[in-house]
Design a protein around this motif. Structure first.
Motif, mmCIF file in Angstrom:
data_model
loop_
_atom_site.group_PDB
_atom_site.id
_atom_site.type_symbol
_atom_site.label_atom_id
_atom_site.label_comp_id
_atom_site.label_asym_id
_atom_site.label_seq_id
_atom_site.Cartn_x
_atom_site.Cartn_y
_atom_site.Cartn_z
ATOM 1 N N ALA A 178 -4.447 14.132 4.831
ATOM 2 C CA ALA A 178 -5.793 13.587 5.026
ATOM 3 C C ALA A 178 -5.767 12.073 4.864
ATOM 4 O O ALA A 178 -6.378 11.338 5.647
ATOM 5 N N LEU A 179 -5.050 11.604 3.874
ATOM 6 C CA LEU A 179 -4.975 10.145 3.678
ATOM 7 C C LEU A 179 -4.261 9.480 4.855
ATOM 8 O O LEU A 179 -4.640 8.399 5.296
ATOM 9 N N MET A 180 -3.236 10.156 5.348
ATOM 10 C CA MET A 180 -2.461 9.606 6.467
ATOM 11 C C MET A 180 -3.298 9.447 7.733
ATOM 12 O O MET A 180 -2.941 8.688 8.629
ATOM 13 N N GLU A 181 -4.355 10.211 7.796
ATOM 14 C CA GLU A 181 -5.213 10.094 8.982
ATOM 15 C C GLU A 181 -5.955 8.763 8.998
ATOM 16 O O GLU A 181 -6.457 8.340 10.027
ATOM 17 N N VAL A 212 -3.281 3.735 6.273
ATOM 18 C CA VAL A 212 -2.264 4.354 5.418
ATOM 19 C C VAL A 212 -0.950 4.571 6.162
ATOM 20 O O VAL A 212 -0.913 5.210 7.207
ATOM 21 N N ALA A 213 0.113 4.031 5.583
ATOM 22 C CA ALA A 213 1.447 4.243 6.161
ATOM 23 C C ALA A 213 2.142 5.411 5.495
ATOM 24 O O ALA A 213 2.828 6.189 6.151
ATOM 25 N N GLU A 214 2.021 5.505 4.206
ATOM 26 C CA GLU A 214 2.680 6.571 3.452
ATOM 27 C C GLU A 214 1.772 6.979 2.304
ATOM 28 O O GLU A 214 1.078 6.132 1.741
ATOM 29 N N ALA A 215 1.833 8.252 1.937
ATOM 30 C CA ALA A 215 1.028 8.692 0.806
ATOM 31 C C ALA A 215 1.804 9.716 -0.009
ATOM 32 O O ALA A 215 2.501 10.554 0.559
ATOM 33 N N GLY A 216 1.705 9.622 -1.307
ATOM 34 C CA GLY A 216 2.317 10.609 -2.204
ATOM 35 C C GLY A 216 1.277 11.017 -3.230
ATOM 36 O O GLY A 216 0.588 10.168 -3.786
ATOM 37 N N VAL A 217 1.151 12.319 -3.443
ATOM 38 C CA VAL A 217 0.063 12.809 -4.290
ATOM 39 C C VAL A 217 0.622 13.683 -5.407
ATOM 40 O O VAL A 217 1.473 14.544 -5.160
ATOM 41 N N LYS A 219 -4.084 12.558 -8.058
ATOM 42 C CA LYS A 219 -3.940 11.103 -7.921
ATOM 43 C C LYS A 219 -3.044 10.795 -6.731
ATOM 44 O O LYS A 219 -2.039 11.472 -6.515
ATOM 45 N N ALA A 220 -3.422 9.787 -5.999
ATOM 46 C CA ALA A 220 -2.648 9.429 -4.801
ATOM 47 C C ALA A 220 -2.037 8.044 -4.947
ATOM 48 O O ALA A 220 -2.653 7.138 -5.525
ATOM 49 N N PHE A 221 -0.839 7.910 -4.431
ATOM 50 C CA PHE A 221 -0.183 6.608 -4.309
ATOM 51 C C PHE A 221 -0.042 6.330 -2.817
ATOM 52 O O PHE A 221 0.412 7.207 -2.068
ATOM 53 N N VAL A 222 -0.415 5.140 -2.451
ATOM 54 C CA VAL A 222 -0.523 4.859 -1.021
ATOM 55 C C VAL A 222 0.183 3.546 -0.680
ATOM 56 O O VAL A 222 0.043 2.564 -1.406
ATOM 57 N N ALA A 223 0.966 3.561 0.392
ATOM 58 C CA ALA A 223 1.517 2.313 0.941
ATOM 59 C C ALA A 223 0.758 2.024 2.237
ATOM 60 O O ALA A 223 0.529 2.932 3.037
ATOM 61 N N LEU A 224 0.401 0.781 2.408
ATOM 62 C CA LEU A 224 -0.465 0.427 3.540
ATOM 63 C C LEU A 224 0.335 -0.075 4.733
ATOM 64 O O LEU A 224 1.451 -0.589 4.585
ATOM 65 N N SER A 237 3.817 -0.960 -2.589
ATOM 66 C CA SER A 237 4.338 -1.569 -1.358
ATOM 67 C C SER A 237 5.136 -0.540 -0.558
ATOM 68 O O SER A 237 5.216 -0.593 0.664
ATOM 69 N N SER A 238 5.779 0.400 -1.246
ATOM 70 C CA SER A 238 6.393 1.553 -0.558
ATOM 71 C C SER A 238 6.538 2.651 -1.602
ATOM 72 O O SER A 238 6.386 2.401 -2.794
ATOM 73 N N LEU A 239 6.842 3.843 -1.141
ATOM 74 C CA LEU A 239 6.950 4.965 -2.080
ATOM 75 C C LEU A 239 8.406 5.400 -2.207
ATOM 76 O O LEU A 239 9.162 5.304 -1.237
ATOM 77 N N PRO A 240 8.809 5.870 -3.394
ATOM 78 C CA PRO A 240 10.209 6.292 -3.549
ATOM 79 C C PRO A 240 10.490 7.522 -2.700
ATOM 80 O O PRO A 240 9.706 8.471 -2.700
#
Ligand code: AMP
Length: 602
Positions: A501-504, A508-513, A526-531, A566-569
């Motif tokens: 949903a966040l990716m839509e 949002v480039a990347e999302a980790g929840v 909780k969401a972590f988001v890279a733009l 800035s990016s997700l692992p």
């Protein structure tokens, strides 16, 4: 977009996908349901030869030698493209000779069948020769990621009792040399190149690849190979403890043969490109074994991802079938379709993706960018081959992993407190994805961990550790790993659903929840988001994303907080490491980071 929710867009999508494409061959699996009813695993043997005189089944024979008898000796088996643009074409005949030489090398070094050969290098031609040659010699092979540091290399070589390691001088110097004392059982190290570098010449048990190969005969008769002989050991990360060494056997080639045809739609004469590294199971099963078994030309690209360079490969090599992964697809999506304008990708017929959830947007973007959708499929190290797929002739459900291939029975199950499992027959229920055991490429054990292996099987089902659901039409939808799922206010929440949903959202480039423990509701999301470039993190966008997610998912499922990164692992196979996000968020130990690929901390 799902079929039920997609409405008009979904219908338009199916219409475009189904457009007849003149000149393209008929899909190998035109009627999945009929084949499921008919197919027995014994039938797969018809696609293979077996060793002469009934001497068993050997992967290397099926992948290489037998093609010579079928008049395919001159066909290009591996087309290698080096980092500096060098090209090497290995015909099936040449590959048969090279792999024979390597089998002879192992014999000359005193290796007995069953002993273990490890390979640590990037995607170099020697890697492919070494793996297949070792299989000819009936040794067990374990390809390791060249990006591993010394510790994960040592752990795996110790666990796997490595006798021979094939690597490059540079990797040896940087990562292996300091381990030699620790790895007492490692008798021989073969370094690529013509001669041993002077600074290494005094190290014990070191050999130069070219030297050994030049002295070996290009003829080798593969010894009798019981199909249950161990072929490959692939290490995979567990949630806890040491990595798991999944043991595979030669019999798996039955599954590689049929799944290459059905899930990847490989046809005789195809040019095929799998972007995965053989350090990950996909790069071995589908970057090496399945394409060669199918007799196609397999393109191997040494360099890492670069969108322009990848498009060049697709165009210049006239790739027909392309197997890649969602991270790469999302990276290409970030760049947009401009880079594809004016390119001739008319040879491309089928595109598939694996390894992590492929967001529906990715599937649809394929159509926009390449005129073809990505076909998601699912499997894991333990299954040895593709189990669930959107095949060429099926209606693709964007966001779904597809349906089980013929020969595979999949179900959604629930573990019961009495130790049994219950199959959840009702469509749409979340549970653990399970596969009816056995099938030919099923792992036969975890190295040294019989109990851990046995725990994977309950009531005749192999439990995958993945959560999924199956819809009324029999499509499987990924929900998350069993251990990543979030329970909030009684709702079971799949992080993937929230991420999708966040990716839509266009920012949002990347999302980790992840789930954060909460005294009232159990866990909150909780969401972590890279733009994407051009978007700025801040209060306004935070509020906008929370609102967007709530609107899409409902208050019970939507994240309660969003942090920007800035990016997700990610792991090297492209999966976002939610476990690591969670550990960092909660100040817990970070655990085994050997598979960590990118790690820019905020
Ligand atoms: P590996 O053993 O490293 O290949 O990882 C296997 C795991 O990757 C599976 O258990 C899934 O959690 C995930 N995975 C693989 N393919 C897919 C897919 N098509 N969709 C979602 N997750 C996938």
């Amino acid at each position: 977009m799902t079929r039920s929710s997609g409405g008009e867009a979904a219908e338009r999508f199916q219409r475009i996908v189904k457009q007849p494409r003149p000149g393209m061959p008929t899909p190998n699996l035109p009627d999945r349901a009929a084949e499921c009813a008919r197919f027995r695993w014994e039938d797969a043997a018809a696609l293979l030869d077996g060793l002469p005189d009934g001497a068993g089944l050997n992967i290397a024979h099926e992948a290489v030698d037998r093609h010579l008898r079928h008049g395919r000796g001159d066909r290009c088996a591996i087309r290698w493209i080096g980092k500096a643009g060098q090209r090497i074409e290995l015909s099936y005949a040449e590959l048969a000779r090279q792999t024979a030489r390597f089998a002879q090398v192992l014999a000359a070094l005193g290796l007995a069948p069953g002993e273990r050969v490890f390979v640590l290098m990037g995607r170099l031609p020697e890697l492919y020769t070494a793996v297949l040659g070792a299989l000819k010699a009936r040794c067990a092979v374990s390809p390791l990621f060249s990006a591993f540091g010394p510790e994960p290399i040592a752990t795996r070589c110790e666990m796997g009792d490595a006798r021979v390691l094939v690597t490059t001088p540079e990797l040896y110097r940087r990562k292996v040399r300091g381990l030699r004392e620790r790895l007492g059982g490692l008798r021989h190290v073969i370094l690529t190149g013509a001669a041993l570098p002077a600074d290494l010449a005094a190290d014990p048990g070191l050999h130069a690849w070219d030297d050994l190969m030049a002295r070996a005969s290009p003829d080798y008769v593969i010894g009798p190979t019981d199909p249950e002989t161990v072929s490959l050991i692939h290490f995979t990360s567990g949630t806890t403890g040491r990595p798991k060494g999944a043991i595979h056997v030669h019999q798996a080639v039955l599954a590689h043969a049929v799944t290459g045809r059905w899930a990847l739609d490989l046809h005789d004469g195809d040019v095929y490109w799998c972007t995965a590294d053989p350090g990950w199971v996909t790069g071995t099963s589908y970057g090496l074994i399945a394409p060669l078994v199918a007799g196609v030309t397999s393109v191997v690209v040494e360099a890492e991802f670069d969108a322009q360079a990848w498009y060049d490969v697709l165009e210049r090599e006239r790739v027909n079938v392309w197997y890649t992964a969602p991270t790469a697809i999302r990276m290409m999506m970030k760049l947009g379709t401009d880079a594809l304008r004016g390119r001739d990708l008319s040879a491309l017929r089928f595109m598939a993706s694996v390894g992590e959830p492929l967001n529906p947007e990715g599937v649809v973007w394929g159509l926009e960018a390449f005129g073809l959708p990505f076909h998601d499929n699912w499997w894991q190290t333990e299954t040895g081959g593709i189990m669930i797929a959107n095949t060429a002739a099926m209606d693709i459900q964007p966001g779904s992993m597809g349906q089980p291939l013929p020969g595979i029975t999949a179900a959604i199950v629930e573990r019961r407190p009495d130790g049994h499992v219950a199959v959840l027959d009702e469509a749409g229920r979340d549970g653990e994805l399970a596969l009816k055991a056995p099938w030919p490429s099923m792992m036969r054990g975890y190295l040294h961990e019989e109990a851990r292996y046995r725990k994977c099987f309950v009531d005749g089902w192999y439990l995958t550790g993945d959560l999924a659901r199956c819809d009324a039409e029999g499509y499987f939808w990924f929900v998350g790993r069993a251990d990543d799922v979030i329970k909030s206010a009684g709702h079971l929440i799949g992080p993937f659903e929230v991420e999708s949903a966040l990716m839509e959202h266009p920012a949002v480039a990347e999302a980790g929840v992840i789930g954060i423990p909460d005294p009232t509701v159990g866990e909150v999301v909780k969401a972590f988001v890279a733009l994407k470039p051009g978007f700025e993190a801040g209060e306004a966008l935070n509020r906008e994303l929370l609102g967007h997610a709530r609107k899409r998912l409902g208050a019970a499922v939507a994240p309660k907080a969003i942090d920007f990164r800035s990016s997700l692992p990610r792991t090297r196979s492209g999966k976002i490491m939610r476990r690591l996000l969670k550990a960092r968020e909660l100040g817990l130990p970070e655990g085994d980071l050997s598979t960590l690929e990118n790690d820019e901390q905020p």
